[in-house]
Enzyme design. Structure first.
Site, short mmCIF file in Angstrom:
data_model
loop_
_atom_site.label_atom_id
_atom_site.label_comp_id
_atom_site.label_asym_id
_atom_site.label_seq_id
_atom_site.Cartn_x
_atom_site.Cartn_y
_atom_site.Cartn_z
N GLU A 78 -16.88 30.74 -1.96
CA GLU A 78 -17.90 31.48 -2.72
C GLU A 78 -17.49 32.91 -3.07
OE1 GLU A 78 -21.75 31.20 -0.96
OE2 GLU A 78 -21.84 29.06 -1.29
N GLU B 133 -20.83 22.07 0.09
CA GLU B 133 -22.03 22.43 0.85
C GLU B 133 -23.25 22.03 0.05
OE1 GLU B 133 -22.48 26.58 1.98
OE2 GLU B 133 -20.37 26.71 2.56
C1 GBH Z 1 -23.65 29.40 1.46
O1 GBH Z 1 -24.03 30.38 0.54
C2 GBH Z 1 -22.59 29.87 2.41
O2 GBH Z 1 -21.33 29.37 2.07
C3 GBH Z 1 -22.89 29.56 3.85
O3 GBH Z 1 -22.06 30.30 4.67
C4 GBH Z 1 -24.35 29.81 4.12
O4 GBH Z 1 -24.70 29.70 5.47
C5 GBH Z 1 -25.14 28.81 3.32
O5 GBH Z 1 -24.79 28.85 1.98
C6 GBH Z 1 -26.64 29.00 3.41
O6 GBH Z 1 -27.01 30.24 2.91
O7 GBH Z 1 -30.63 37.33 -2.13
O8 GBH Z 1 -29.46 38.03 -4.13
O9 GBH Z 1 -28.45 38.33 -1.98
C7 GBH Z 1 -25.09 29.98 -0.30
C8 GBH Z 1 -25.13 30.70 -1.59
C9 GBH Z 1 -25.52 32.73 -2.71
C10 GBH Z 1 -27.01 32.05 -1.03
C11 GBH Z 1 -26.06 34.12 -2.60
C12 GBH Z 1 -27.56 33.42 -0.87
C13 GBH Z 1 -27.89 35.49 -1.86
C14 GBH Z 1 -28.71 35.92 -3.02
N1 GBH Z 1 -25.66 32.04 -1.46
N2 GBH Z 1 -27.43 34.13 -2.12
S1 GBH Z 1 -29.36 37.52 -2.78
#
Ligand code: GBH
Length: 453
Positions: free
Chosen positions: A170, A359
């Site tokens: 990511e 995932e």
């Molecule tokens: C994944 O990210 C990760 O790879 C993993 O480590 C994690 O535990 C899992 O998903 C569950 O979260 O509120 O604007 O900061 C998921 C994708 C993209 C989710 C960014 C959280 C944050 C948006 N992520 N998002 S913000």
């Protein structure tokens, strides 16, 4: 119903690779053991105010010690594969230099244990735990080279026993969220121009990593990455909306996935950034566009798009309404069709040789019942819906080879600490006892019959 394995409209292809996923900092603990150096997440989680409740990954699920038990959980589920990540600071405590054999030994033990249990190891080389000692972190171009050296070294050590390597997890999360909006480590809020340079160092690290892995690993090693592209769903399934969503996928991911798949930044991205566009050196784009053996995507949520002839892009991204269903994580809108449309757009745009979901999963409002079990009916509903759209992708012949459920067990959920839990096994963080939730029972049955249940 047709017997298990019978090809019908509900089945998955024979040999479909069902798995579970985790990441080093989220599960391992043992943060100061066997020569591990500090990562930016150790620093961040120990900085007051950064993580919910002041939680850290110091102990997490203690998988560094309890990995045999975790392998047993995987085996009981019947999964064919396990996606884990390697902690760079266990291997190179200062990011580069002399490797730490004790760190390598841990992954040797894990991999040997998985193989003995008949489970295919799939390794991510970087899931955000950047060695804190690297000067400037991802702001420094040297970090991309340090990553490539580490990736090549590890692939060289492990490729005698395993095939699947993912460079990074990511890009958006360890670039923009770490350096622009600052919710994740190292928690900086840089100017857009500097953040764009960080993005470039991220994709460059991936590309140099692919080259280093190929140069050092055994023939037959397969290289990809685990990316979380922004995914756009056609608001209505008509040719013009489908085309609009596909164009949005390509445009909106210009700084990461599109650059990797096409080996160039789209003119529309560069011109929109203007003088903030990243400094790109000769050879960078060729490295970034290194051909991949497979592409994996992490899929949680997405947005709807409609065709909009009045817009210069040809599409409009629709806002989520306030009442749209969400799981407990504030960003986790329930949009199961992203799994199908994400895979389909990627397939049509770039034709990767093989696709994986690296995932998919959700947080849920888990409560332990009187009988000690978690009946996470909402998670089962969530997963059943997403997997239904995955089955459509398989049924229509997209080259989707496997699915990794996030996550094997409750773990350290980054800035949310232990307040948002994604596991299909409950973890009691006082006793470290793991207990299958209802969703684990559901997943075991899905894997057993290899068709929608
Ligand atoms: C994944 O990210 C990760 O790879 C993993 O480590 C994690 O535990 C899992 O998903 C569950 O979260 O509120 O604007 O900061 C998921 C994708 C993209 C989710 C960014 C959280 C944050 C948006 N992520 N998002 S913000």
């Amino acid at each position: 119903a047709a017997p298990a394995g019978t090809p019908d409209s509900l089945s998955f292809p024979p040999g479909f690779l069902w798995g579970c996923a985790t990441a080093s900092y989220q599960i391992e603990g043992a943060a100061r053991e066997d020569g591990r150096g500090p990562s930016v997440w150790d620093v961040f989680s120990h900085t007051p105010g950064r993580v919910a409740n002041g939680d850290t990954g110091d102990v997490a699920c203690d998988s560094y010690h309890r990995y045999p038990e975790d392998i047993a959980l995987l085996k009981a589920l019947g999964v064919k594969a396990y996606r884990f990540s390697i902690a760079w600071p266990r291997i190179f405590p200062e990011g580069r230099g002399k490797p730490n054999q004790k760190g390598v030994d841990y992954y040797n033990r894990l991999i040997d244990g998985l193989l003995a249990a008949g489970i295919e190891p799939h390794a991510t080389l970087f899931h955000w735990d950047l060695p804190a000692a690297l000067p400037g972190g991802w702001q420094n171009r040297d970090t991309s080279y340090a990553f490539a050296d580490y990736a090549g070294y590890m692939a060289g050590r492990l490729s005698d026993r395993m095939k699947h390597f993912m460079t990074v997890n990511e890009l958006l999360c360890f670039t923009d969220l770490g350096y622009l909006t600052g919710g994740k480590a190292p928690g900086l809020k840089l100017l857009q121009k500097d953040a764009n340079q960080v993005r470039h160092h991220g994709v460059l690290a991936h590309g140099l990593g692919v080259q280093a892995i190929r140069a050092n690993a055994k023939a037959g090693t397969l290289v990809g990455l685990a990316e979380n592209p922004s995914i756009y769903v056609p608001a209505i399934e008509t040719p013009e909306h489908i085309e609009a969503a596909k164009k949005a996928m390509r445009d909106q991911n210009a700084m990461f996935l599109t650059a990797i798949m096409e080996g160039r930044y789209l003119d529309s991205y560069l011109s929109a950034q203007g003088s903030d566009a990243p400094v790109v050196k000769a050879g960078d784009m060729a490295a970034i566009g290194s051909p991949l053996d497979f592409l994996s995507i992490n899929v949680y949520t997405g947005k709807m798009v409609r065709a909009d002839p009045a817009s210069p892009t040809g599409y409009a991204v629709l806002p989520m309404t306030g009442e749209a269903p969400r799981m407990p994580s504030r960003w986790l809108y329930v949009t199961p069709e992203v799994i199908y449309w994400g895979l389909r757009a990627i397939h049509e745009l770039w034709k990767p040789k093989a696709l994986y979901i690296s995932e998919n999963g959700c947080s849920a409002d888990d409560k332990v019942s009187a009988d000690g079990k978690v009946y996470d009916t909402d998670r089962v509903m969530y997963l059943r819906n997403y997997v239904t759209h995955l089955q459509r992708a398989a049924r229509e012949g997209l080259p989707i080879r496997g699915y990794f459920l996030w996550s094997l067990m409750d773990n350290f959920e980054w800035e949310d600490g232990y307040t948002k839990l994604f596991g299909i096994h409950h973890v009691d963080f006082k006793t470290q006892k793991r207990t299958p939730k209802l969703s684990a029972d559901w997943y075991r049955e899905l894997i057993r019959v290899n068709r929608l249940v």
